[in-house]
Scaffold this active site. Structure first.
Site, PDB file in Angstrom:
ATOM      1  N   TYR A   1       4.125  56.664  45.753  1.00  0.00           N
ATOM      2  CA  TYR A   1       4.473  57.519  46.881  1.00  0.00           C
ATOM      3  C   TYR A   1       3.467  58.739  46.965  1.00  0.00           C
ATOM      4  O   TYR A   1       2.773  58.853  48.043  1.00  0.00           O
ATOM      5  CB  TYR A   1       5.751  57.686  47.040  1.00  0.00           C
ATOM      6  CG  TYR A   1       6.091  58.526  48.315  1.00  0.00           C
ATOM      7  CD1 TYR A   1       6.079  57.774  49.848  1.00  0.00           C
ATOM      8  CD2 TYR A   1       6.500  59.794  48.470  1.00  0.00           C
ATOM      9  CE1 TYR A   1       6.297  58.462  50.946  1.00  0.00           C
ATOM     10  CE2 TYR A   1       6.680  60.212  49.859  1.00  0.00           C
ATOM     11  CZ  TYR A   1       6.692  59.829  51.027  1.00  0.00           C
ATOM     12  OH  TYR A   1       6.909  60.307  52.127  1.00  0.00           O
TER      13      TYR A   1
ATOM     14  N   SER B   1       1.298  61.038  55.856  1.00  0.00           N
ATOM     15  CA  SER B   1       1.945  59.992  56.116  1.00  0.00           C
ATOM     16  C   SER B   1       1.295  58.883  56.946  1.00  0.00           C
ATOM     17  O   SER B   1       1.871  57.609  57.252  1.00  0.00           O
ATOM     18  CB  SER B   1       3.074  60.396  57.004  1.00  0.00           C
ATOM     19  OG  SER B   1       4.023  61.164  56.463  1.00  0.00           O
TER      20      SER B   1
ATOM     21  N   VAL C   1       1.124  65.142  58.200  1.00  0.00           N
ATOM     22  CA  VAL C   1       1.339  66.748  58.329  1.00  0.00           C
ATOM     23  C   VAL C   1       0.016  67.398  57.784  1.00  0.00           C
ATOM     24  O   VAL C   1      -0.277  68.841  57.779  1.00  0.00           O
ATOM     25  CB  VAL C   1       2.686  67.131  57.514  1.00  0.00           C
ATOM     26  CG1 VAL C   1       3.723  66.865  58.107  1.00  0.00           C
ATOM     27  CG2 VAL C   1       2.357  66.728  56.154  1.00  0.00           C
TER      28      VAL C   1
ATOM     29  N   LYS D   1       1.200  55.307  55.338  1.00  0.00           N
ATOM     30  CA  LYS D   1       2.627  54.647  55.336  1.00  0.00           C
ATOM     31  C   LYS D   1       2.209  53.198  56.237  1.00  0.00           C
ATOM     32  O   LYS D   1       2.703  52.307  56.072  1.00  0.00           O
ATOM     33  CB  LYS D   1       3.495  55.501  56.189  1.00  0.00           C
ATOM     34  CG  LYS D   1       4.074  56.490  55.326  1.00  0.00           C
ATOM     35  CD  LYS D   1       5.210  57.196  55.994  1.00  0.00           C
ATOM     36  CE  LYS D   1       5.506  58.697  54.942  1.00  0.00           C
ATOM     37  NZ  LYS D   1       6.547  59.406  55.733  1.00  0.00           N
TER      38      LYS D   1
ATOM     39  N   TYR E   1       8.073  60.588  64.171  1.00  0.00           N
ATOM     40  CA  TYR E   1       9.463  61.088  64.023  1.00  0.00           C
ATOM     41  C   TYR E   1      10.058  61.418  65.262  1.00  0.00           C
ATOM     42  O   TYR E   1      10.008  60.554  65.941  1.00  0.00           O
ATOM     43  CB  TYR E   1       9.167  62.401  63.088  1.00  0.00           C
ATOM     44  CG  TYR E   1       8.478  62.027  61.788  1.00  0.00           C
ATOM     45  CD1 TYR E   1       8.519  60.923  60.987  1.00  0.00           C
ATOM     46  CD2 TYR E   1       7.364  62.982  61.568  1.00  0.00           C
ATOM     47  CE1 TYR E   1       7.737  60.663  59.828  1.00  0.00           C
ATOM     48  CE2 TYR E   1       6.437  62.782  60.510  1.00  0.00           C
ATOM     49  CZ  TYR E   1       6.531  61.609  59.393  1.00  0.00           C
ATOM     50  OH  TYR E   1       5.746  61.296  58.516  1.00  0.00           O
TER      51      TYR E   1
END
Length: 311
Positions: free
Chosen positions: A194, A67, A264, A70, A246
């Site tokens: 993605y 991630s 992760v 992103k 998060y």
């Protein structure tokens, strides 16, 4: 700014201080290709305002940045479509799991922010535009290779395939948003891009150098070249501070006090405005999906340097 020898010594201190935590937490197993990563790996790197990158531990070992990608897709999408991006994705912390569909339903298909999975899928859709998934990934790779000064950065095809094979939840999120008219492109086209950008393989050294523009108002401090507009760099940093981990984002801000983004795969990219960028990698994750030893290392680093947006 600490001298080169001081920074090398500091990173060695942080490496030693966090050694007892190495191997703690749990590696991500829901992506099969990540399940066998050695949990005892640990690397840290710092890129400074001269472009020099200092490192310790396994800082040259490529890992799946997941991630963290992103952040870079957000930068590219903002440069491509500008403020119109915010019509399709919000800027608020989620307070929920990164792949929650309940919150998405409650908010009629508009993701809470661009750093949770549904928000990043929307950003990817905007990055793809009408050029296709392959072209979007080519642009992203070209961008990262330039910013890191390293042409070897690549997509780990085995990880991308593993993500695609186990990506039922992400497909559900994408189709749900498609039903609300949030996604423009075909769902599988968007997810193809993605899954691949989440499967980028980079080392701590490469990652720290690639993100350096975020510490200097969108400019490469070595050349003065504008990578992104200054106001966009600041907004990316603000979203990282509020949403980068998060439902663990508040704890990270409390303990570290820097904009950051975790993945992760065990990596974290952190931005110390005016000083440089730090990348750390340790595969064992806490319950919120952030590297346990990596977060502790960043906390130890800011305790020694005083770097924090709150000082």
């Amino acid at each position: 700014m600490a001298g080169a020898e001081d920074m090398d010594r500091l990173l060695a201190e942080v490496l030693a201080a966090t050694a007892p935590l190495r191997g703690s937490g749990r590696v991500a197993t829901y992506i099969p290709a990540l399940a066998d990563v050695d949990p005892n790996r640990f690397g840290i790197a710092f890129a400074d305002g001269t472009g020099e990158v200092h490192g310790a531990g396994d800082c040259d070992v490529p890992f799946s940045i997941q991630s963290i990608s992103k952040v870079f897709t957000l930068a590219l999408a903002l440069e491509r479509v500008g403020p119109a991006l915010w019509d399709k994705v919000g800027r608020e912390p989620s307070g929920s799991a990164f792949n929650s569909i309940v919150q998405l339903e409650h908010e009629q298909g508009k993701p809470r922010n661009p750093l949770i999975n549904p928000g990043a899928i929307v950003v990817t859709d905007q990055l793809v535009g009408d050029g296709g998934a392959d072209a979007a990934i080519d642009r992203l790779l070209a961008f990262l290779r330039v910013e890191a000064g390293d042409g070897s950065i690549r997509v780990d095809d085995a990880v991308a395939a593993s993500e695609a094979a186990t990506g039922a939840r992400n497909r559900s999120l994408a189709w749900f948003m498609k039903s609300f008219g949030i996604l423009t492109n075909d769902v599988e086209t968007v997810l193809s891009a993605y899954f691949r950008h989440c499967a980028l393989a980079m080392s701590c050294r490469q990652l720290a150098r690639a993100g350096l523009f975020l510490a200097f108002d969108g400019r490469d401090p070595c050349t003065g070249r504008e990578v992104v507009a200054w106001h966009r760099a600041r907004r990316i940093n603000s979203v990282m501070m509020l949403c980068g981990h998060y439902d663990n984002s508040g704890e990270f801000a409390f303990r570290v006090g820097l904009p950051g983004k975790s993945g992760v795969g065990g990596g974290i990219l952190a931005v110390a405005p005016g000083h440089g960028t730090i990348a750390v990698w340790s595969p064992g994750l806490n319950e919120a999906g952030t590297s346990a030893a990596g977060a502790a290392a960043l906390e130890a680093l800011v305790e020694r340097t005083g770097w924090s947006v709150f000082f």
